[in-house]
Design a protein around this motif. Structure first.
Motif: not given
Length: 764
Positions: A339-340, A343, A367, A370, A372, A374
């Protein structure tokens, strides 16, 4: 059964018990056959196999001929010969042509197929459509083309044998074929069943009598297994890239201009083909290689990032559009749970086109940038996925072995980086992401400058190229001071180009914020001159030092330690320019002033004595230089210790001077001693190491060991070219000395004095 002639039922039909018994028996047999058929179809663990619908086999719903190659394939002769050798060998096997999107995998496979067909091989081309059943149909058809009998296919239809086994049993028995399966970018879905092809139980196996050639973006050995021959494509060399451009647009410019554009496009065949196609169209606005390269700076998104209406929905089109080709890999990684990956790729694209230390890419950075979540595991997985699909490389150190192998490096292809950066939404997420990058870069620099000894040198080298842009964005004095400290680390490491990069930016920022006469600004100009000397730019260094000396004398007075240091370094620059008499006179003045102001044992005073000896060496006064160097060496060992860099430099200088005096054995012993200590303390590629190895070669030459001297010089020249560049004065002198050494070997017995360098090391 009714008698249709008489229309009378047979006598036995009147027996009801008999009739119903017959019907019952038929029913039991029918049910038994039904259950047996279902058992076969279920593929039960006892060895049953599912019948296969093979209506399309041998009918041919699409072409299985390889695509035509419309232009010469440039720069891939080694790869093509490697494949051709396997095809001609007759032993069979599996080749995986792999690499990132845009490297020309399909083109290479098509050319290999054309050569195999010309050599008499049977060639079948299969395009992977992300459909395991279709792949099975296609491979069965390929096997049928290669002689798989219809009876064997019938067994697969009825479930008496597994189709995949029937196909590969036949392919193992037949020779003289090449089967290409193109664009297998999701190997785990190849089938039958789940898992990677490495198990060799699915549709892709290395066990045929001919060659199976697969193209894929997946570069992992774990995916393809130990028996696959991985041909990992790299970008084209500049000359091959230029040939691609000239093939497409022969009137667009010179070969040199084509090479420059090929280098700008990173040798990526997809980008080269896009540029060549554009330049070949008579209505294009830019018609030359030079004009196209210039236009890329302002129109990159229009020229190489242009949209194609069908690209978002048609993978075949997306593969031919520069902006979209890598999206296919990122989409695949997303589907596979990385998923990462996207990005992290975008984050790396915001840094400079240079290797990035792996330690910079932390979960906290991801993190913060983005938003998101992590963890260390998810960041590791994202980087591994990007590497597996060829979007991210982990290059070996290029330019110096002083970078420890323990310091991992990450690097994007320049075109991948540029296209990805242009694809980011403006102004977000870029602003937030850059802010996070700046904060983490600053932390990394502070941590690096706090590392003891040489432990921070590898990280300092890797961080340096990314810091000028960081300084432009942050423009804070504390950030400038931190970068100045990092430049000091780079100076100690002998990393002149990286040091020069930072010194210029720090000076510009201090002039803007503090003014031209501020002590920190004057110091920045002084250290910039030192970096210029490290690059071999001695004239520029001397001119800058004259200016700095005048300002120091005006602002701080003639006896200030910084004024004396500037006069010392100006004398060094003059000596390196060959103005040894002027340098010696100036150094005598500086030495007298330093003895008066600082005392005879101050490290700066000792440096002036070492530098004066170097100037005397340049004047040919070798005996006087050697006597002075022996005194300085004793004082350095007493004051600074035997392992201080200045002590080692003085020992090295003494070895060079003894060689000039004809004391070659003593010079060789001293050079070996200095070399051993330097390798232990500063690593193998420090400029001082190279000078010491050069001195040892000179001593060996003096001892008559000309072959050994020439071999050592050849190694030193290669290292000088790699570390300092082909045009550095030390590189040029070493090249000249090597030529003379080789000439001496060719004229054995003829005496000739030829050694030029290295000049003695001068301390700042």
């Amino acid at each position: 059964m009714t008698n249709y002639v008489t229309a009378q039922p047979p006598k036995w039909a009147e027996n009801t018990v008999l009739v119903w018994s017959v019907f019952g028996a038929l029913a039991v047999v029918s049910l038994g056959l039904l259950f047996w058929e279902r058992r076969l179809a279920a593929g039960a663990p006892d060895g049953g196999v599912r019948p296969v619908p093979l209506g399309r086999i041998a009918v041919g719903g699409h072409s299985m001929n390889p695509p035509a190659v419309s232009a010469p394939v440039r720069g891939r002769e080694a790869e093509l010969e490697r494949i051709s050798t396997l095809v001609r060998g007759g032993g069979g096997g599996m080749v995986v042509v792999c690499g990132a999107g845009g490297l020309g995998k399909t083109t290479l496979a098509a050319e290999a197929a054309a050569r195999a067909r010309a050599g008499g091989q049977a060639v079948v081309w299969i395009r992977w459509r992300d459909d395991p059943e279709q792949l099975g149909q296609d491979l069965a058809q390929a096997a049928h083309i290669l002689g798989l009998p219809e009876s064997r296919l019938e067994e697969a239809r009825t479930g008496r044998v597994a189709l995949v086994d029937a196909v590969w049993e036949h392919l193992a028995a037949v020779t003289g074929w090449l089967v290409v399966v193109d664009n297998v970018d999701a190997p785990a879905r190849v089938g039958p069943g789940s898992g990677q092809p490495a198990a060799y139980r699915g549709w892709l196996r290395p066990h045929g009598g001919g060659v199976l050639l697969v193209t894929s973006r997946d570069t992992s050995r774990q995916t393809w297994g130990p028996e696959a021959d991985l041909v990992h494509l790299q970008p084209l060399a500049d000359d091959a890239g230029a040939a691609v451009l000239l093939d497409a647009a022969p009137h667009a410019g010179t070969e040199a201009e084509a090479e420059a554009l090929a280098a700008r496009l990173g040798g990526l065949p997809l980008g080269l083909n896009a540029a060549g196609t554009y330049l070949s169209v008579p209505t294009s606005r830019h018609r030359t290689f030079a004009a196209y390269q210039h236009a890329l700076e302002a129109e990159f998104a229009d020229l190489l990032g242009a949209e194609h209406p069908a690209a978002p929905t048609d993978p075949a089109v997306a593969r031919r559009v520069v902006r979209h080709t890598w999206d296919l890999s990122l989409d695949q990684l997303g589907q596979d749970g990385y998923t990462l990956a996207r990005p992290v790729l975008q984050l790396l694209a915001l840094l400079e086109p240079a290797p990035v230390p792996r330690t910079l890419v932390t979960p906290e950075l991801v993190t913060d940038a983005t938003g998101l979540p992590a963890t260390a595991a998810t960041v590791d997985a994202a980087l591994a996925g990007l590497h597996q699909y060829g979007l991210l490389h982990t290059p070996e150190p290029d330019g110096t072995r002083a970078i420890s192998p323990a310091v991992s490096r990450l690097q994007l292809h320049p075109l991948v980086r540029e296209v990805t950066a242009h694809a980011l939404t403006r102004p977000e997420p870029t602003t937030t992401w850059l802010t996070a990058l700046d904060e983490h870069l600053a932390r990394a620099v502070e941590a690096t400058t706090d590392m003891p000894g040489r432990t921070g040198w590898p990280l300092a080298r890797l961080l340096a190229p990314h810091l000028p842009a960081h300084l432009d964005r942050s423009a804070q004095q504390d950030s400038t001071d931190t970068l100045a400290n990092l430049a000091h680390v780079l100076h100690a490491a002998g990393a002149a180009s990286e040091e020069h990069l930072l010194r210029r930016r720090v000076l510009a920022e201090r002039e803007r914020v503090l003014g031209p006469d501020h002590p920190q600004t004057l110091h920045s100009r002084f250290t910039l001159a030192a970096a210029l000397r490290g690059l071999g730019e001695h004239r520029q260094a001397a001119d800058l030092l004259r200016e700095v000396l005048a300002d120091h004398e005006r602002v701080r007075g003639p006896d200030h330690p910084n004024t004396l240091a500037t006069r010392n370094n100006l004398a060094n620059a003059l000596s390196e320019l060959g103005e040894s008499r002027q340098a010696a006179d100036l150094l005598r003045e500086v030495l007298a002033d330093r003895e008066r102001v600082l005392g005879p044992d101050h490290p700066n005073t000792l440096s002036s004595r070492n530098n004066l000896a170097a100037a005397l060496h340049g004047l040919g006064e070798h005996r006087q230089a050697a006597d002075l160097l022996r005194e300085v060496l004793a004082d350095h060992e007493r004051v600074l210790g035997p392992d201080h860099p200045n002590t080692l430099a003085t020992r090295n200088n003494l070895a060079a001077t003894l060689g000039r005096l004809g004391e070659h054995q003593q010079a060789a012993d001293l050079a070996r001693e200095a070399l051993t200590d330097l390798e232990r303390l500063v690593g193998p590629d420090h400029p001082d190491i190279l000078a010491s190895r050069h001195n040892l070669a000179a001593a060996l030459h003096g001892l008559g060991e000309h072959r050994q001297a020439a071999d050592l010089l050849r190694e030193v020249l290669a290292d000088y070219e790699r570390v300092l560049g082909p045009d550095h004065p030390n590189t040029l002198a070493t090249r000249n000395n090597l030529a003379n050494a080789q000439a001496r070997l060719a004229r054995a017995g003829r005496q000739r004095r030829w050694w030029q360098l290295p000049r003695p090391r001068r301390e700042t």
